[in-house]
Design an enzyme around this catalytic site. Structure first.
Site, PDB file in Angstrom:
ATOM      1  N   ASP A  26      -0.038 -61.737 -23.845  1.00  0.00           N
ATOM      2  CA  ASP A  26      -0.586 -63.028 -23.336  1.00  0.00           C
ATOM      3  C   ASP A  26      -1.780 -63.357 -22.877  1.00  0.00           C
ATOM      4  O   ASP A  26      -2.339 -63.778 -21.898  1.00  0.00           O
ATOM      5  CB  ASP A  26       0.417 -63.512 -21.980  1.00  0.00           C
ATOM      6  N   GLU A  74       2.826 -66.480 -24.579  1.00  0.00           N
ATOM      7  CA  GLU A  74       3.861 -67.114 -23.817  1.00  0.00           C
ATOM      8  C   GLU A  74       3.454 -68.880 -24.120  1.00  0.00           C
ATOM      9  O   GLU A  74       2.635 -69.339 -23.366  1.00  0.00           O
ATOM     10  CB  GLU A  74       3.808 -66.905 -22.388  1.00  0.00           C
ATOM     11  N   LYS A 131       6.501 -66.200 -27.297  1.00  0.00           N
ATOM     12  CA  LYS A 131       7.819 -65.762 -26.542  1.00  0.00           C
ATOM     13  C   LYS A 131       8.007 -66.858 -25.736  1.00  0.00           C
ATOM     14  O   LYS A 131       7.083 -67.382 -25.051  1.00  0.00           O
ATOM     15  CB  LYS A 131       7.722 -64.473 -25.900  1.00  0.00           C
ATOM     16  N   LYS A 134       9.025 -64.212 -19.954  1.00  0.00           N
ATOM     17  CA  LYS A 134       8.102 -63.127 -19.616  1.00  0.00           C
ATOM     18  C   LYS A 134       8.286 -62.103 -20.443  1.00  0.00           C
ATOM     19  O   LYS A 134       7.196 -61.421 -20.624  1.00  0.00           O
ATOM     20  CB  LYS A 134       8.354 -62.947 -18.046  1.00  0.00           C
ATOM     21  N   VAL A 159      -1.879 -59.340 -19.677  1.00  0.00           N
ATOM     22  CA  VAL A 159      -1.713 -60.055 -18.358  1.00  0.00           C
ATOM     23  C   VAL A 159      -0.388 -60.756 -18.458  1.00  0.00           C
ATOM     24  O   VAL A 159       0.270 -61.009 -19.415  1.00  0.00           O
ATOM     25  CB  VAL A 159      -2.796 -61.253 -18.284  1.00  0.00           C
ATOM     26  N   THR A 160       0.085 -60.958 -17.078  1.00  0.00           N
ATOM     27  CA  THR A 160      -0.152 -60.147 -15.855  1.00  0.00           C
ATOM     28  C   THR A 160       0.768 -59.149 -15.710  1.00  0.00           C
ATOM     29  O   THR A 160       1.635 -59.214 -16.095  1.00  0.00           O
ATOM     30  CB  THR A 160      -0.096 -61.131 -14.607  1.00  0.00           C
ATOM     31  N   CYS A 164       4.278 -60.601 -16.968  1.00  0.00           N
ATOM     32  CA  CYS A 164       4.907 -60.535 -18.597  1.00  0.00           C
ATOM     33  C   CYS A 164       4.726 -58.921 -18.989  1.00  0.00           C
ATOM     34  O   CYS A 164       5.572 -58.352 -19.610  1.00  0.00           O
ATOM     35  CB  CYS A 164       4.177 -61.492 -19.297  1.00  0.00           C
ATOM     36  N   GLN A 204       8.904 -41.493  -9.995  1.00  0.00           N
ATOM     37  CA  GLN A 204      10.367 -40.929 -10.630  1.00  0.00           C
ATOM     38  C   GLN A 204      10.277 -40.044 -11.849  1.00  0.00           C
ATOM     39  O   GLN A 204      11.195 -40.452 -12.662  1.00  0.00           O
ATOM     40  CB  GLN A 204      11.309 -41.705 -10.191  1.00  0.00           C
TER      41      GLN A 204
HETATM   42  C1  C5J Z   1       2.204 -63.845 -17.747  1.00  0.00           C
HETATM   43  C2  C5J Z   1       3.200 -65.654 -16.054  1.00  0.00           C
HETATM   44  N1  C5J Z   1       1.889 -63.773 -19.178  1.00  0.00           N
HETATM   45  N2  C5J Z   1       2.507 -64.999 -15.047  1.00  0.00           N
HETATM   46  N3  C5J Z   1       3.031 -65.088 -17.464  1.00  0.00           N
HETATM   47  O1  C5J Z   1       2.354 -63.046 -17.083  1.00  0.00           O
HETATM   48  O2  C5J Z   1       3.335 -66.608 -15.879  1.00  0.00           O
END
Ligand code: C5J
Length: 226
Positions: A26, A74, A131, A134, A159-160, A164, A204
């Site tokens: 994204d 996105e 997509k 997320k 990001v972020t 996502c 872990q």
């Molecule tokens: C992504 C969002 N790409 N934060 N989307 O992280 O809405």
């Protein structure tokens, strides 16, 4: 079969470039530029802008070593038929998903904001996955595309980090992919969330995967910096 080893956390990460994809999540104007969806949510986009040069290096490395390159985006179709009403309503935004904003209709495919930042424009041979959610596996062809290409390992940035990127890492991990989060090729509007995700991934015994800086990947692929 070439096996390369990256000095990573929680322990070394091994991969064969022929079976590895870089997945860049994204890197769109809607998240990285003033006036986009991220900024309309009240965020400062500067921390996201800072990773662009590192992401350019990651893509160059991937292409130079014949790895599959995947960009996710996105974005919703113009009728918002693939946007759950709950997603559109979330946050009670004056200018939210589908509404006309400074970068065109927010998070809508084909609008300026949905496009990639110019420095990271996909090249011929790259794969673009649009997509609606997320995670990059939800309601997309990504898993089939990776399986068709024999991809078993993913190098993930974008990001972020906590939205996502993390969702995609967890979806991929559950599907059996060996995932390395390239930590300085990912960013959040909240640096503390970014740092927390890196810790969550490697905790872990690598419950979600591995994390390493880009320099460690470069060292594995091209040798130590001069
Ligand atoms: C992504 C969002 N790409 N934060 N989307 O992280 O809405």
């Amino acid at each position: 079969m070439t096996t390369l080893t990256v000095a990573a956390r929680p322990y070394d990460y091994s991969f064969d470039p022929a079976h590895t994809a870089v997945v860049l999540i994204d890197m769109q104007r809607d998240f990285l530029e003033p006036g986009g969806f991220g900024a309309l949510l009240g965020n400062d986009v500067a921390p996201l802008r800072r990773i662009v040069p590192a992401c350019q290096r990651l893509l160059a490395l991937a292409r130079a070593h014949g790895m599959t390159v995947i960009h996710t985006q996105e974005a919703h179709d113009p009728l918002l038929a693939d946007c759950p009403p709950a997603k559109k309503a979330r946050g009670h935004l004056a200018c939210g998903i589908g509404d006309p904003g400074p970068l065109g209709r927010v998070l809508v495919a084909g609008e300026p904001g949905a496009g990639f930042v110019p420095e990271l424009t996909p090249e011929a041979g790259d794969i673009v996955i649009r997509k609606p959610g997320k995670g990059a596996f939800y309601a997309t062809a990504l898993d089939g595309i990776l399986k068709n290409r024999g991809i078993t390992h993913l190098l993930v940035g974008g990001v972020t980090t906590e939205v996502c990127v993390q969702t995609t890492l967890r979806e991929a991990n559950d599907r059996g992919y060996e995932c390395l989060l390239v930590a300085d090729c990912a960013a959040s509007y909240f640096p503390q969330f970014h740092d927390a995700v890196v810790e969550m991934v490697v905790a872990q015994g690598g419950i979600v995967g591995w994390a390493a800086p880009l320099a460690a990947l470069e060292q594995a692929l091209v040798g130590p910096a001069a």
